[in-house]
Motif scaffolding. Structure first.
Motif, mmCIF file in Angstrom:
data_model
loop_
_atom_site.group_PDB
_atom_site.id
_atom_site.type_symbol
_atom_site.label_atom_id
_atom_site.label_comp_id
_atom_site.label_asym_id
_atom_site.label_seq_id
_atom_site.Cartn_x
_atom_site.Cartn_y
_atom_site.Cartn_z
ATOM 1 N N TRP A 39 0.861 -1.180 0.000
ATOM 2 C CA TRP A 39 0.000 0.000 0.000
ATOM 3 C C TRP A 39 0.907 1.244 0.000
ATOM 4 O O TRP A 39 1.235 1.791 1.054
ATOM 5 C CB TRP A 39 -0.897 0.038 1.245
ATOM 6 N N PRO A 40 1.312 1.703 -1.161
ATOM 7 C CA PRO A 40 2.266 2.819 -1.201
ATOM 8 C C PRO A 40 1.701 4.127 -0.677
ATOM 9 O O PRO A 40 2.452 5.052 -0.388
ATOM 10 C CB PRO A 40 2.588 2.923 -2.706
ATOM 11 N N TRP A 41 0.373 4.224 -0.541
ATOM 12 C CA TRP A 41 -0.232 5.472 -0.104
ATOM 13 C C TRP A 41 -0.220 5.636 1.408
ATOM 14 O O TRP A 41 -0.612 6.670 1.924
ATOM 15 C CB TRP A 41 -1.671 5.558 -0.620
ATOM 16 N N ILE A 42 0.214 4.601 2.155
ATOM 17 C CA ILE A 42 0.264 4.714 3.612
ATOM 18 C C ILE A 42 1.580 5.378 4.020
ATOM 19 O O ILE A 42 2.655 4.897 3.669
ATOM 20 C CB ILE A 42 0.143 3.334 4.279
ATOM 21 N N PRO A 43 1.528 6.495 4.755
ATOM 22 C CA PRO A 43 2.775 7.159 5.164
ATOM 23 C C PRO A 43 3.470 6.373 6.267
ATOM 24 O O PRO A 43 2.847 5.608 7.006
ATOM 25 C CB PRO A 43 2.280 8.515 5.679
ATOM 26 N N SER A 44 4.768 6.554 6.366
ATOM 27 C CA SER A 44 5.514 5.909 7.442
ATOM 28 C C SER A 44 5.309 6.693 8.731
ATOM 29 O O SER A 44 5.018 7.885 8.718
ATOM 30 C CB SER A 44 7.010 5.866 7.093
ATOM 31 N N ASN A 45 5.444 6.008 9.866
ATOM 32 C CA ASN A 45 5.263 6.666 11.156
ATOM 33 C C ASN A 45 6.392 7.669 11.403
ATOM 34 O O ASN A 45 7.570 7.328 11.282
ATOM 35 C CB ASN A 45 5.253 5.641 12.284
ATOM 36 N N PRO A 46 6.059 8.886 11.773
ATOM 37 C CA PRO A 46 7.102 9.881 12.047
ATOM 38 C C PRO A 46 7.701 9.664 13.433
ATOM 39 O O PRO A 46 7.132 8.990 14.278
ATOM 40 C CB PRO A 46 6.325 11.199 11.985
ATOM 41 N N CYS A 64 -18.546 9.828 17.987
ATOM 42 C CA CYS A 64 -17.837 9.464 19.215
ATOM 43 C C CYS A 64 -16.650 10.385 19.455
ATOM 44 O O CYS A 64 -16.111 11.008 18.540
ATOM 45 C CB CYS A 64 -17.378 8.006 19.157
ATOM 46 N N GLY A 65 -16.245 10.475 20.715
ATOM 47 C CA GLY A 65 -15.120 11.316 21.086
ATOM 48 C C GLY A 65 -13.803 10.648 20.783
ATOM 49 O O GLY A 65 -13.639 9.429 20.975
ATOM 50 N N LEU A 66 -12.838 11.432 20.298
ATOM 51 C CA LEU A 66 -11.527 10.904 19.943
ATOM 52 C C LEU A 66 -10.425 11.639 20.680
ATOM 53 O O LEU A 66 -10.537 12.839 20.956
ATOM 54 C CB LEU A 66 -11.263 11.058 18.439
ATOM 55 N N LYS A 67 -9.361 10.925 20.958
ATOM 56 C CA LYS A 67 -8.084 11.519 21.304
ATOM 57 C C LYS A 67 -7.105 11.071 20.225
ATOM 58 O O LYS A 67 -6.894 9.872 20.028
ATOM 59 C CB LYS A 67 -7.624 11.080 22.692
ATOM 60 N N VAL A 68 -6.562 12.055 19.519
ATOM 61 C CA VAL A 68 -5.700 11.765 18.377
ATOM 62 C C VAL A 68 -4.251 12.027 18.758
ATOM 63 O O VAL A 68 -3.904 13.111 19.241
ATOM 64 C CB VAL A 68 -6.096 12.629 17.164
ATOM 65 N N ARG A 69 -3.412 11.023 18.544
ATOM 66 C CA ARG A 69 -1.977 11.172 18.828
ATOM 67 C C ARG A 69 -1.321 11.860 17.636
ATOM 68 O O ARG A 69 -1.382 11.378 16.502
ATOM 69 C CB ARG A 69 -1.340 9.813 19.067
ATOM 70 N N GLY A 73 3.013 17.154 13.661
ATOM 71 C CA GLY A 73 1.934 17.605 12.795
ATOM 72 C C GLY A 73 1.227 16.509 12.028
ATOM 73 O O GLY A 73 0.365 16.795 11.189
ATOM 74 N N GLN A 74 1.562 15.267 12.310
ATOM 75 C CA GLN A 74 0.931 14.144 11.612
ATOM 76 C C GLN A 74 0.137 13.297 12.606
ATOM 77 O O GLN A 74 0.617 12.988 13.698
ATOM 78 C CB GLN A 74 1.990 13.281 10.923
ATOM 79 N N LEU A 465 -6.581 19.246 12.557
ATOM 80 C CA LEU A 465 -5.389 18.719 13.214
ATOM 81 C C LEU A 465 -4.264 18.433 12.230
ATOM 82 O O LEU A 465 -3.085 18.439 12.612
ATOM 83 C CB LEU A 465 -5.733 17.434 13.981
ATOM 84 N N VAL A 466 -4.618 18.160 10.970
ATOM 85 C CA VAL A 466 -3.606 17.834 9.962
ATOM 86 C C VAL A 466 -3.926 18.578 8.675
ATOM 87 O O VAL A 466 -5.049 19.055 8.472
ATOM 88 C CB VAL A 466 -3.547 16.310 9.687
ATOM 89 N N ASP A 467 -2.958 18.652 7.799
ATOM 90 C CA ASP A 467 -3.173 19.237 6.488
ATOM 91 C C ASP A 467 -3.751 18.181 5.549
ATOM 92 O O ASP A 467 -3.302 17.031 5.537
ATOM 93 C CB ASP A 467 -1.855 19.762 5.906
#
Length: 677
Positions: A39-46, A64-69, A73-74, A465-467
């Motif tokens: 899946w080339p469209w998946i970015p690598s973890n920063p 639902c409520g989220l907490k996003v890590r 900036g990603q 939260l992200v671009d």
């Protein structure tokens, strides 16, 4: 213990959802590692410091409520926010929300249709010129369909259309629409709300409360809290299939598809016979109508044993704060009469857990109130055949999700100009002359007010939260800009709309922008209701003419939304046997199958109205006699490889018809023809 395919999939799904699992050798997930490397469209973890940001999911229908890590900036992970009023868990969609930011089905540039039928990329300047020219030429002959009924974008769209002299704005059908019509007809002021937290006995009739109905993540939290060492509320589910709600409820009451209304009227009849009443001017007429629905008569119409009806009524009477939730198996198409009967039953029991949730109301010039927009009947509108000069779609995919999609596609194709404001190239966008990319959840400023099912006025800002893709624009900002260029300035910015909404609700805009959630107080119920028994009586008459085999749709939240399709990760949650190759399964109980000369594994052709589906018979005793179960969310003809060509679209079988009494288009009683191939 050995690890078979099913155990592995359950482990992989649990790990993705943040569920604690025992350690497994990494070689057991080599196949996933290899698969995801393709899946080339998946970015690598920063790499970097982790920061957690609170927000509300705009992708998950339960809000639902989220907490996003966040790392540099990603967004890299989402977990459930236990402190969120609609949270306490994580749905399969919210778990996949970050992944969907990089979906291969994303629309990243404006597209226009050219002479050979293909969609080609163009600049925003070209796209805006086309759109403004076409809308200018269409004048008041413009209509719009929105798939977002909780955001300020809906009000902005209504104000934009008002500036063109049109009031043809429709939302995609939902249980909220049917409940809104029922509540307003009966005398409610805002939106009906349900106090699950304060109930000690919940009866869900047709409403798959733990999977797809209303604020189902919040519903799961309430259900889970009732399973502790100290006994809490009892949960009873009544419906045609032993689905996710029925499987864990304290009791499952099997009902034939479409008989929910008669079952509820039967419960009302038992209570009325015991002297229960409602402050309503037409209560005597309502009580007279109920004389045709005593336990024996209900049994004759639906085969529900009289003892089951009476014991359920007795349990409701014993409860101090009972709550009845009425809806449809697949979240839409169930009609207003069933909800009205559920509301009447609540009122006969004292109405202690019903709430009148007041909405913010219009904040833009020319804006229509949400209940007034929901009153429009999209299925009826697109079934007329006379299309407008211009048709806009905002995060909506009626070409896939509406009943009789073939008729819907013909309606769209005969419209001279059609444009989609969308994040994904879905079936509807694929039919349009112009496709404009808008940001997806987490990428642009958005908001969410009082989703159907909540018990209090609710308002949350869905934070950026992200671009997003460089050429994708936030939907609300795009609508405001478009309206201004058409000569009607609605507001300087989306932030100004949110401030006005917060002020109308008496919420703190600064706190909202920091991820806080506003919950208001509820209004008192109307002192006097109208029960409208004639609407319920007329709708119930159709049960007498039920077809020999009825459709029982099964909703699966994991299979995505109509607009996004199946999230790639969630494709692993499709159970073994649900798809063989690209075929799907049809659930029949043994008695029903054998009476029709069918056996497990037989290939059958299922038809209704203009639609036809081929499926393989699977014997399943968790479905009522004379019903056939099919899973929703499959059969996409657009989007990406994870959704494309898997199974069939159950909406092809939905047969729309006006509900007797209310007039709302419904498809909750679909008769099927089943033939062995």
């Amino acid at each position: 213990m050995g690890i078979d395919r099913r155990s592995f999939i359950k482990f992989a799904a649990g790990a993705g959802l943040g569920v604690t699992a025992s350690p497994l050798p990494w070689k057991m997930i080599d196949d996933v590692a290899i698969w995801t490397q393709n899946w080339p469209w998946i970015p690598s973890n920063p790499k970097g410091e982790s920061v957690w940001a609170a927000t509300t999911s705009k992708y998950c229908p339960s809000a639902c409520g989220l907490k996003v890590r966040m790392v540099n900036g990603q967004a890299v992970r989402a977990i459930g926010d236990a402190d969120h009023p609609l949270g306490g868990g994580l749905s399969p969609l919210a778990a996949a929300e970050i992944q969907m930011l990089n979906s291969p089905a994303r629309v990243k540039r404006p597209l226009r249709r050219i002479a050979d039928g293909r969609l080609e990329p163009i600049s925003w300047e070209e796209a805006e010129k086309i759109l403004l020219d076409k809308l200018g030429a269409a004048g008041p002959q413009v209509a719009c369909v929105s798939g977002d009924e909780t955001g300020s974008s809906l009000g902005a769209l209504s104000a934009l259309l008002a500036g063109r002299g049109s009031n043809q704005l429709y939302v995609m059908p939902s249980d909220a629409q049917a409940a809104g019509r029922a509540w307003r007809l009966m005398g409610g002021k805002g939106q009906v709300g349900y106090d699950l937290e304060g109930s000690d006995f919940v009866l869900a009739v047709g409403a798959n409360v733990l999977e797809s109905w209303g604020t189902f993540i919040r519903n799961r939290r309430v259900f889970s809290s009732s399973r502790g060492e100290v006994p809490g509320a009892s949960f009873v589910y009544a419906g045609p299939v032993q689905n996710q709600s029925a499987a864990v409820a304290d009791q499952w009451i099997p009902l034939r598809p479409g008989s929910e209304l008669v079952f509820l009227l039967g419960l009302c009849a038992v209570l009325a016979q015991q002297g229960r009443s409602v402050e309503a001017g037409d209560f005597l007429s309502f009580r007279d109508m109920l004389s045709g629905y005593d336990p024996q008569q209900v049994n004759a119409l639906t085969e529900i044993p009289a003892q089951v009806l009476q014991s359920t009524a007795a349990a409701l009477i014993r409860a101090e704060r009972p709550l009845i939730l009425a809806g449809s198996e697949c979240g839409y198409g169930g009609g207003a009469a069933t909800v009205m009967a559920g509301l009447a039953l609540n009122l006969l029991l004292g109405g202690k857990t019903l709430r009148d949730v007041l909405l913010s109301g219009p904040v833009l010039p020319g804006e229509k109130a949400r209940p007034d927009i929901q009153a429009g009947d999209l299925a009826a509108y697109m079934g007329k055949g006379a299309s407008p000069q211009a048709l806009l779609f905002y995060s909506a995919n009626p070409a896939y999700a509406l009943p009789s999609p073939k008729t819907v596609r013909e309606f769209i194709q005969t419209t001279p100009f059609k444009a989609a404001f969308t994040s994904f190239l879905d079936e509807t966008a694929s039919l349009c002359d112009l496709v404009l990319p808008i940001t997806f959840s987490l990428e642009g400023l958005d908001d969410l007010e009082s989703p159907y099912g909540c018990a209090k006025p609710f308002y949350s800002v869905c934070r950026k939260l992200v671009d997003g893709p460089a050429e994708a624009r936030p939907g609300l900002e795009l609508i405001l800009d478009l309206s201004a260029k058409l000569g009607k300035k609605l507001a300087p910015s989306a932030q100004d709309v949110i401030k006005a909404k917060a002020k109308a609700l008496r919420a703190n805009a600064t706190a909202l922008n920091q991820g806080k959630v506003f919950e208001g107080s509820v209004a008192s119920l109307p002192g006097r209701f109208t029960l409208l028994p004639e609407i319920m009586r007329k709708a119930a008459e159709s049960v007498k003419n039920a077809a020999p085999t009825l459709l029982a749709p099964l909703s699966r939240t994991a299979l995505g939304t109509a607009q996004s399709g199946i999230p790639p990760f969630n494709a692993k949650l499709i159970r073994a046997g649900e798809l063989e190759g690209n075929g799907m399964q049809a659930l029949l109980n043994r008695t029903t199958a054998y009476s029709r000369g069918l056996q497990d594994g037989d290939l059958v052709r299922i038809s209704a109205g203009q639609g036809e589906i081929v499926a393989r018979v699977r014997i399943f005793e968790g479905i009522v006699p004379d019903a056939l179960g099919l899973t929703m969310g499959l059969g996409h003809t657009a989007l990406d490889a994870f959704s494309l060509g898997k199974g069939a679209n159950v909406a092809d079988l939905f047969t729309p018809a006006p509900e007797e009494g209310s007039g709302l288009t419904v498809w909750n009683r679909v008769g099927l023809t089943v033939v062995k191939v």
